[in-house]
Design an enzyme around this catalytic site. Structure first.
Site: not given
Ligand code: 5GP
Ligand code: ZN
Length: 113
Positions: A30, A86, A92-93, A99, A101
């Site tokens: 991440d 999420n 919180g997505q 994906h 975490h």
């Molecule tokens: P969500 O909020 O959708 O559950 O998680 C998205 C995750 O993607 C977040 O933890 C954020 O830090 C990560 N993320 C967003 N953009 C990028 C990126 O360009 N590269 C990487 N490696 N992680 C990303």
């Protein structure tokens, strides 16, 4: 999918630290880690939400994503780990490519925010 940041990472158009990858499942670090180890495990093909992945037709892929996530959690989390998915706005997505975490390396509080 054209505007998906994770599809662009998988296609090599945006750099990321790849932890594991095969034809079906990809794991990256991440970019904004919330724990000493914070990995993201996702299907290689664009599936927006776990709600789209859950179901018998995708059971094998869902299982593979969680299998890789669990293996990485065991490898990286000496004393345990947390898997988080999420889903949607209230969940919180922020990236609409499903994906998991994989968080480890510190104690995880409960309840989550
Ligand atoms: P969500 O909020 O959708 O559950 O998680 C998205 C995750 O993607 C977040 O933890 C954020 O830090 C990560 N993320 C967003 N953009 C990028 C990126 O360009 N590269 C990487 N490696 N992680 C990303
Ligand atoms: Zn995508």
């Amino acid at each position: 999918m054209v505007d998906c940041i994770f599809c662009k990472i998988i296609a090599g158009e945006i750099p990321a630290k790849f932890i594991r990858r095969d034809d079906d499942v990809v794991a990256i670090a991440d970019a904004n880690p919330q724990a000493p180890s914070h990995l993201l495990v996702m299907p290689s093909k664009h599936i927006a939400n776990i709600a789209d992945l859950a179901g018998l037709a995708n059971a094998a892929l869902l299982s593979r994503v969680f299998d890789v996530a669990t293996k990485l959690g065991k490898e990286h989390g000496k004393h345990g780990f947390r898997l988080v998915v999420n889903s949607g706005a209230d969940g919180g997505q922020t990236v609409d490519h499903m994906h998991v975490h994989v968080l480890s390396g510190r104690f995880m509080e409960w309840p989550p925010g």
